[in-house]
Design a protein around this motif. Structure first.
Motif, mmCIF file in Angstrom:
data_model
loop_
_atom_site.group_PDB
_atom_site.id
_atom_site.type_symbol
_atom_site.label_atom_id
_atom_site.label_comp_id
_atom_site.label_asym_id
_atom_site.label_seq_id
_atom_site.Cartn_x
_atom_site.Cartn_y
_atom_site.Cartn_z
ATOM 1 N N ALA A 12 0.840 -1.198 0.000
ATOM 2 C CA ALA A 12 0.000 0.000 0.000
ATOM 3 C C ALA A 12 0.872 1.244 0.000
ATOM 4 C CB ALA A 12 -0.913 -0.001 1.231
ATOM 5 N N GLY A 13 1.924 1.233 0.835
ATOM 6 C CA GLY A 13 2.803 2.386 0.906
ATOM 7 C C GLY A 13 3.544 2.624 -0.395
ATOM 8 N N LEU A 14 3.830 1.539 -1.123
ATOM 9 C CA LEU A 14 4.584 1.669 -2.373
ATOM 10 C C LEU A 14 3.691 2.042 -3.552
ATOM 11 C CD1 LEU A 14 7.007 -1.385 -2.065
ATOM 12 C CD2 LEU A 14 7.506 1.026 -1.690
ATOM 13 N N ALA A 15 2.365 1.842 -3.381
ATOM 14 C CA ALA A 15 1.451 1.984 -4.512
ATOM 15 C C ALA A 15 1.583 3.323 -5.241
ATOM 16 C CB ALA A 15 0.014 1.755 -4.055
ATOM 17 N N PRO A 16 1.637 4.468 -4.509
ATOM 18 C CA PRO A 16 1.731 5.742 -5.239
ATOM 19 C C PRO A 16 3.013 5.829 -6.068
ATOM 20 C CG PRO A 16 1.181 6.113 -2.948
ATOM 21 C CD PRO A 16 1.543 4.678 -3.071
ATOM 22 N N LEU A 17 4.085 5.181 -5.559
ATOM 23 C CA LEU A 17 5.339 5.222 -6.316
ATOM 24 C C LEU A 17 5.245 4.361 -7.574
ATOM 25 C CD1 LEU A 17 7.788 4.827 -3.296
ATOM 26 C CD2 LEU A 17 7.096 6.917 -4.454
ATOM 27 N N LEU A 18 4.542 3.233 -7.438
ATOM 28 C CA LEU A 18 4.385 2.343 -8.591
ATOM 29 C C LEU A 18 3.529 2.995 -9.659
ATOM 30 C CD1 LEU A 18 3.787 -1.109 -6.880
ATOM 31 C CD2 LEU A 18 5.754 -0.408 -8.221
ATOM 32 N N HIS A 19 2.627 3.876 -9.217
ATOM 33 C CA HIS A 19 1.661 4.443 -10.149
ATOM 34 C C HIS A 19 2.358 5.254 -11.242
ATOM 35 C CE1 HIS A 19 -1.817 6.164 -11.852
ATOM 36 N NE2 HIS A 19 -1.602 7.373 -11.385
ATOM 37 N N ALA A 20 3.437 5.962 -10.876
ATOM 38 C CA ALA A 20 4.096 6.830 -11.847
ATOM 39 C C ALA A 20 4.615 6.046 -13.050
ATOM 40 C CB ALA A 20 5.203 7.622 -11.170
ATOM 41 N N PRO A 21 5.438 4.988 -12.831
ATOM 42 C CA PRO A 21 5.935 4.279 -14.014
ATOM 43 C C PRO A 21 4.886 3.393 -14.689
ATOM 44 C CG PRO A 21 6.769 3.258 -12.022
ATOM 45 C CD PRO A 21 6.056 4.488 -11.599
ATOM 46 N N LEU A 22 3.939 2.852 -13.922
ATOM 47 C CA LEU A 22 3.022 1.865 -14.513
ATOM 48 C C LEU A 22 1.863 2.517 -15.248
ATOM 49 C CD1 LEU A 22 2.880 -0.840 -11.712
ATOM 50 C CD2 LEU A 22 3.901 -1.043 -13.956
ATOM 51 N N GLY A 23 1.495 3.727 -14.829
ATOM 52 C CA GLY A 23 0.420 4.420 -15.516
ATOM 53 C C GLY A 23 -0.899 3.695 -15.421
ATOM 54 N N ARG A 24 -1.561 3.506 -16.555
ATOM 55 C CA ARG A 24 -2.920 2.958 -16.521
ATOM 56 C C ARG A 24 -2.953 1.468 -16.233
ATOM 57 N NH1 ARG A 24 -5.207 4.289 -22.315
ATOM 58 N NH2 ARG A 24 -6.864 2.957 -21.538
ATOM 59 N N ARG A 25 -1.786 0.837 -16.209
ATOM 60 C CA ARG A 25 -1.774 -0.594 -15.875
ATOM 61 C C ARG A 25 -1.718 -0.827 -14.368
ATOM 62 N NH1 ARG A 25 2.198 -0.661 -20.229
ATOM 63 N NH2 ARG A 25 3.557 -0.030 -18.532
ATOM 64 N N THR A 26 -1.561 0.255 -13.583
ATOM 65 C CA THR A 26 -1.341 0.108 -12.144
ATOM 66 C C THR A 26 -2.396 -0.766 -11.486
ATOM 67 O OG1 THR A 26 -0.725 2.421 -12.303
ATOM 68 C CG2 THR A 26 -0.661 1.433 -10.125
ATOM 69 N N GLY A 27 -3.664 -0.484 -11.787
ATOM 70 C CA GLY A 27 -4.752 -1.232 -11.170
ATOM 71 C C GLY A 27 -4.596 -2.719 -11.375
ATOM 72 N N TRP A 28 -4.289 -3.104 -12.630
ATOM 73 C CA TRP A 28 -4.150 -4.528 -12.941
ATOM 74 C C TRP A 28 -2.988 -5.129 -12.183
ATOM 75 C CZ3 TRP A 28 -7.769 -6.929 -15.963
ATOM 76 C CH2 TRP A 28 -8.632 -6.091 -16.702
ATOM 77 N N VAL A 29 -1.863 -4.379 -12.122
ATOM 78 C CA VAL A 29 -0.682 -4.914 -11.441
ATOM 79 C C VAL A 29 -0.940 -5.026 -9.936
ATOM 80 C CG1 VAL A 29 1.745 -4.509 -10.911
ATOM 81 C CG2 VAL A 29 0.875 -4.023 -13.194
ATOM 82 N N LEU A 30 -1.497 -3.964 -9.369
ATOM 83 C CA LEU A 30 -1.728 -3.980 -7.917
ATOM 84 C C LEU A 30 -2.756 -5.037 -7.516
ATOM 85 C CD1 LEU A 30 -1.701 -0.208 -6.950
ATOM 86 C CD2 LEU A 30 -0.042 -1.946 -6.331
ATOM 87 N N ALA A 31 -3.656 -5.350 -8.432
ATOM 88 C CA ALA A 31 -4.670 -6.357 -8.124
ATOM 89 C C ALA A 31 -4.030 -7.714 -7.839
ATOM 90 C CB ALA A 31 -5.666 -6.467 -9.269
ATOM 91 N N LEU A 32 -2.775 -7.871 -8.297
ATOM 92 C CA LEU A 32 -2.093 -9.140 -8.025
ATOM 93 C C LEU A 32 -1.938 -9.377 -6.533
ATOM 94 C CD1 LEU A 32 0.675 -9.059 -10.779
ATOM 95 C CD2 LEU A 32 -1.389 -10.480 -10.699
ATOM 96 N N LEU A 33 -1.791 -8.288 -5.765
ATOM 97 C CA LEU A 33 -1.626 -8.453 -4.313
ATOM 98 C C LEU A 33 -2.859 -9.090 -3.673
ATOM 99 C CD1 LEU A 33 -0.127 -7.742 -1.548
ATOM 100 C CD2 LEU A 33 -1.572 -5.720 -1.584
ATOM 101 N N PRO A 34 -4.050 -8.471 -3.804
ATOM 102 C CA PRO A 34 -5.221 -9.145 -3.221
ATOM 103 C C PRO A 34 -5.486 -10.504 -3.845
ATOM 104 C CG PRO A 34 -5.863 -7.107 -4.345
ATOM 105 C CD PRO A 34 -4.387 -7.129 -4.315
#
Lengths: 768, 137
Positions: A12-34
């Motif tokens: 969760a803490g890293l999510a905003p940092l991941l958002h910058a490089p991943l762009g619109r794919r962030t949601g899909w990538v982060l969904a891997l965690l749950p």
């Protein structure tokens, strides 16, 4: 399980940092965690369905019985799977819904934090740990609801949710602590494994009421239901998550969790089932009064929560079964419908059901998802919602009086109508929408999650076998003993089926009449929707008014008034205690005094008299200094060298400070108000007498020398110092000293700030 | 205040008082004294200097802003307790180092010394902050 939670918080803490490089794919990538968490918990299903429970314990503050302990049984497993499963879909959906939003990175952060807190809540075994996660969900939902922080409405709704659930949280904390003491353990797995007869404990009622206040505020039960529709100010993905699997289900979870330990009494039955039924009724009624898709859905959530609470209150095996099935069915269709409402708003430009029609051909996939989910909500076969409604009816039909059944059926009729209004009406007929011909289907990240959820509702309806190993132990956990049941679409021709049919027909009828009934429906809306909210607002206003009043009364900003208040209250409280507790003992033995001591006493007296009677400020300050030095000499006489030299230094600096202050005052003598002087004199004499009596009383008691002896002995061996005063200050009680120097710093910063403020105002030429 | 006697006397008194404050600070662990009293006396020396030569001069003599002293003081006092964490003992547990010096003397330094220096700095900084602010009025 602790590791899973820590990873979740970390990601969760890293999510905003991941958002910058991943762009619109962030949601899909982060969904891997749950998704990963979901898979992890799936591996527990075989064990838990055998009736096994998993306990993990990491010591935290063991001396207070607070541990990071986690407990996985049927109930927590069901919740964990819902939270992580729907969480994954919400992340994907949210990425699509909020695409291009400036604060999207923050959204990922908040929603993941929220998910992790919610997981912690349902997994926690320790009551205090559970409470910590409970409060974390309140805080993170505050951030989520207030996500659109530029909007005043969103901020207000967020604060309302925080205050209502926060106040409930306080009650809950007290209730849980009581519960822990009653049960003799703070571990849920111990408390549930060997249920002591809590119901007969004298503190049972108190603990129950406190816990119920916590659970009812969180789960938006009547009359606390008003914050939930207000929370619609949140972005739609958040609503989908909050309403389906999380937040508001926390209260339901807690009730279900504690039902085996605390349920079974008449109070429990009437309070829990009663409030649940009223809530179900009010929620389903209010859902018909609005035209905003999200608001309508929000009130049906209130209704569903009421139903769940009602079932927990009933506490029969059939009710436990119904609760587990309905919980799953509701989570699936409600998340899908909220996502659908968001898609409709995205694709058509409005979510007002009276302004929308004929969207179906233009948004076929969203339509399919919404229709399936709505069918499940309405309880149409062959969907899971149908089974859910059947079992609810069954549990009431076999147990409760028929009046309850009627109330429940009426509530369900309204839900059917709302389901049709939300899932059918906007999509059929001739096209009508603010965007006109520009209505379009939403992106895959927005239609896929609701469609998936809706299809799951269909799949589990047709083939309920896969969810049985999940729902059976969950129902068992609510009941407190093992149950066995299987789910099936077809129960034969019986009264329950007839009731279902009747509900559907009445619901369809209500749907047809809805537009014409509109004004008539809204007659009582004020009573149920506005009054509780108004009560909340009034109590907030009353609190502010009380605070303002007592601040005006006590914090006048005038030094003499502060002193007057402080001294009189001390006089009153200490004096009355001394008098009532017979502390007025000891007598003055004047024989032992030396000439030197007499002289010092005289010096103090004369100095004080001069301070009190002189008309010159400078004289007063100087005389005050004399008193101070004389007191320092008294310390010296009695051998307290450290205190004496400190007193001398303090006295010197005080005089200097006072002179500096006096220079800034307008010229002239002390302003004397004769009547005030007499009052002050009386108070001063009384206070002096009080202190004298206090000292005499204290010294008349035998002095306990254990501490001072210990310090004298331990000072050098333990702390390498021979000056006991200093050793106590910097070693034995260093933490106190740390606090004291912080106070000093605060005072300095305060003085500096006040004087700077005056200086700046003066520079601007304003009033000082 | 423009007094020749005060100016001349303070040239001798101020350094003496300041040295005395340090003396109080460092002897405090075994004899009467300590960071608090030491700090008060140090403030006294600055106030005397300010009376004789004016506030601006006293500020210059201090070299740093009193607020900086406060910050360092709090920092030292806070950090002095952290060493204990390395040994797994409670916060602010005292640890000492002793070096033998020629002439049968010992140099003894410990975390409580650091803590006391922190107290000293906080006292000096806080009270000078107040006095300077009042003096500016």
């Amino acid at each position: 399980m602790l590791a899973i939670l820590l990873i979740a918080f970390l990601v969760a803490g890293l999510a905003p940092l991941l958002h910058a490089p991943l762009g619109r794919r962030t949601g899909w990538v982060l969904a891997l965690l749950p998704l990963g968490i979901f898979a992890y918990f799936l591996t527990f299903v075989p064990r838990v369905s055998q009736g096994e429970a998993v306990v993990h314990l990491t010591p935290w503050i063991s001396s207070l019985q607070i541990n990071l302990s986690f407990y996985l049984d049927g109930l927590s497993l069901l919740f964990a799977l819902l939270i992580s499963g729907i969480g994954a879909l919400v992340l994907v959906y949210g990425g699509g819904y909020l695409e291009g939003d400036r604060y999207l990175g923050r959204f990922y952060l908040y929603i993941l934090l929220f998910m992790a807190s919610m997981l912690g809540l349902v997994l926690a075994s320790n009551l205090i740990t559970l409470f910590v996660f409970w409060e974390l969900t309140s805080l993170t939902s505050y951030l989520l609801i207030g996500y659109k922080h530029q909007s005043e409405k969103a901020r207000k709704a967020a604060l309302q949710a925080l205050l209502v659930t926060g106040i409930g949280g306080l009650a809950l904390l007290a209730g849980l602590i009581l519960l822990g003491f009653m049960a003799g353990t703070f571990e849920l797995h111990e408390l549930l494994a060997a249920p002591t007869p809590l119901q007969e404990h004298p503190a049972y009622l108190g603990a129950l009421v406190l816990i119920l206040v916590g659970a009812f505020t969180k789960s938006a039960q009547f009359p606390f239901h008003f914050w939930l529709p207000g929370a619609m100010a949140a972005p739609t993905p958040v609503s989908a998550y909050l309403h389906s699997a999380t937040m508001v289900k926390a209260g339901v979870y807690l009730l279900a969790r504690l039902a085996p330990a605390m349920g079974g009494t008449e109070v429990w039955l009437y309070a829990v089932a009663g409030f649940g039924l009223v809530t179900a009724f009010v929620g389903s009624y209010l859902a018909l009064c609005y035209t905003d898709l999200k608001l309508m859905l929000a009130y049906t959530t209130v209704a569903a929560l009421g139903t769940l609470t009602f079932l927990i209150g009933l506490g029969t095996p059939e009710a436990a079964k119904a609760m587990a099935v309905f919980l799953l069915a509701h989570a699936l269709y409600k998340a899908a419908l909220f996502m659908g409402a968001g898609s409709v708003e995205h694709g058509s430009g409005s979510r007002d059901v009276s302004q929308l029609a004929g969207l179906g051909p233009l948004m076929p996939l969203s339509f399919a998802a919404a229709l399936l989910a709505a069918a499940s909500m309405a309880g149409l076969p062959p969907l899971l919602g149908f089974i859910g409604k059947e079992v609810v009816y069954e549990s009431v039909l076999h147990q409760a009086p028929s009046l309850l059944l009627v109330a429940l059926v009426v509530a369900k009729v309204a839900v059917v109508a709302v389901a049709l209004l939300v899932g059918l009406k906007p999509f059929v007929g001739s096209l009508r929408a603010p965007l006109g011909q520009k209505v379009h289907e939403v992106s895959a990240s927005m239609w896929l999650p609701p469609l998936l959820l809706a299809l799951l509702g269909l799949g589990f309806g047709l083939f309920p076998k896969p969810v049985e190993p999940l729902l059976v132990p969950a129902a068992g956990a609510v009941l407190g003993e093992a149950v066995a049941f299987y789910l099936a679409l077809w129960h034969g021709l019986n009264l329950v089926l007839l009731l279902s049919l009747l509900t559907l027909l009445a619901g369809v009828l209500l749907y047809w009449l809805w537009e014409r009934l509109g004004p008539a429906l809204r007659v009582y809306e004020r009573l149920f929707a506005r009054l509780p909210e108004r009560g909340y607002e009034l109590s907030l206003e009353a609190m502010s008014a009380l605070a303002a009043f007592q601040t005006r009364a006590l914090q006048s900003g005038r030094m003499p008034r502060y002193l007057l208040l402080i001294l009189s209250f001390t006089l009153l409280l200490v004096g009355s205690t001394l008098f009532l507790r017979e502390g007025l003992v000891g007598r003055l033995d004047l024989a032992g005094f030396s000439v030197f001591e007499w002289a010092l006493a005289l010096l103090v007296l004369v100095g004080s008299l001069v301070v009190a009677t002189t008309g010159s400020r400078l004289m007063a300050v100087a005389a005050l200094g004399v008193v101070g030095y004389a007191v320092a000499l008294i310390f010296l006489v009695y051998g307290a060298i450290d205190v004496a030299i400190t007193q001398i230094a303090v006295e010197t600096l005080t005089v200097i400070l006072l002179v500096l202050v006096l220079r800034a005052l307008p010229k002239g003598g002390l302003d004397v108000n004769p009547r005030g002087r007499w009052r002050d004199a009386a108070l001063a004499v009384a206070f002096g007498a009080l202190m004298t009596a206090l000292v005499l009383g204290v010294t008349s008691l035998p002095f306990d020398t254990r501490l001072s002896e210990w310090f004298a002995e331990a000072s050098y061996p333990l702390a390498r110092g021979r000056n006991i005063v200093n050793v106590i200050l910097v070693d034995f009680r260093a933490l106190d000293t740390l606090g004291e120097i912080l106070v000093l710093v605060t005072a300095a910063v305060g003085v500096y700030g006040l004087l700077r403020l005056r200086a700046r105002r003066k520079e601007r030429g304003g009033r000082v | 205040m423009n007094s020749l006697i005060l100016r001349t006397a303070s040239l001798f008194l101020v350094p003496l008082m300041f040295l005395f404050s340090l003396f109080l600070l460092f002897r405090g662990h075994n004899e009467p004294g300590g960071g608090f009293v030491g700090g008060l006396v140090a403030v006294g020396s600055f106030v005397l200097y300010a009376m004789a030569y004016g506030l601006a001069e006293a500020r210059r003599a201090l070299r740093v802003s009193p607020v900086t002293l406060v910050a360092w003081g709090i920092f030292l006092a806070f950090v002095s307790g952290l060493l204990a964490a390395l040994y797994g003992t409670p916060y602010l547990t005292g640890y000492w180092l002793e070096y033998p010096l020629p002439g049968g003397l010992k140099l003894k330094v410990g975390t409580p010394t650091l803590f006391d220096i922190g107290v000293f700095l906080v006292v000096v900084g806080s009270i000078l902050t107040m006095i300077f602010a009042l003096e500016e009025e």
